[in-house]
Design an enzyme around this catalytic site. Structure first.
Site, short mmCIF file in Angstrom:
data_model
loop_
_atom_site.label_atom_id
_atom_site.label_comp_id
_atom_site.label_asym_id
_atom_site.label_seq_id
_atom_site.Cartn_x
_atom_site.Cartn_y
_atom_site.Cartn_z
N GLY A 261 0.79 -1.22 0.00
CA GLY A 261 0.00 0.00 0.00
C GLY A 261 0.82 1.27 0.00
O GLY A 261 1.64 1.46 0.88
N SER A 262 0.63 2.15 -0.97
CA SER A 262 1.55 3.27 -1.11
C SER A 262 1.09 4.24 -2.19
O SER A 262 0.00 4.11 -2.73
CB SER A 262 2.95 2.73 -1.44
#
Length: 200
Positions: free
Chosen positions: A161-162
């Protein structure tokens, strides 16, 4: 299925636990195998076919940021856990710098994510910033200063997640941007703008 180089460091523990868990609980074995399989799927690294012109998206995901910063335009792409997390060069050229910036680990889709941990990859005319999220505690750049990259070549990946941003050159106006907030894009394939950037 091709996966990123360090995927096994995350997938190995649940996969190795699956055997011992079989003596205790068949359900536990299935859960461990499913977890390991999901991790390997997360770290998949599919091939891409970059178009021959335009500035490309550095990431798979949804466009979460389009804003003007002085005489520059920033386009940010939020990567959900279901997206490919390998990042790619929007345009070919020489890497001028790779700099790590410590910071927080707020959700990558929030305003607070501007203060998150980052890796800045500088090119002569534009910059790519890889931003850690709430669970993304590892940014893995593949490039170093002086490397020559082709359009759409791999830059690195972020675990779990980013966000990835492109700070475009001053020659690009916000009206030149061809994507919109919320639009799904693909790293190394979706054109953000037809405006060109010098490769040296």
């Amino acid at each position: 299925m091709k996966i990123v180089p360090d995927a096994w460091r995350y997938a190995a523990p649940p996969l190795l636990l699956a055997g011992p868990l079989g003596f205790l609980s068949p359900v536990g074995t299935l859960l461990a195998l499913a977890t390991g399989g999901a991790i390997l799927h997360f770290f998949r690294d599919p091939e891409r076919n970059p178009p021959v012109e335009g500035i490309l998206s550095p990431a798979d995901g949804r466009v979460s940021v389009i804003r003007e910063e002085g005489d520059r335009v920033r386009v940010g792409v939020f990567m959900n856990v279901t997206d490919v997390h390998v990042n790619r060069a929007p345009v070919g050229g020489r890497v001028e710098s790779v700099e790590h910036e410590p910071g927080k680990h707020r959700p990558a889709f929030s305003k607070d994510s501007d203060n998150n941990e980052k890796v800045h990859i500088g090119f002569p005319s534009y910059d790519v910033t890889l931003i850690a999220g709430a669970f993304a505690r590892r940014i893995h750049p593949y490039v170093e200063s002086g490397d020559e990259l082709e359009r759409g070549e791999r830059l690195g990946h972020i675990a779990f997640g980013s966000r990835a941003d492109v700070l475009l050159p001053p020659s690009v106006d916000v009206t030149d941007i061809e994507v919109r907030k919320g639009q799904c894009v693909r790293a190394g394939e979706t054109v953000l703008t037809r405006s060109e950037v010098r490769s040296d």
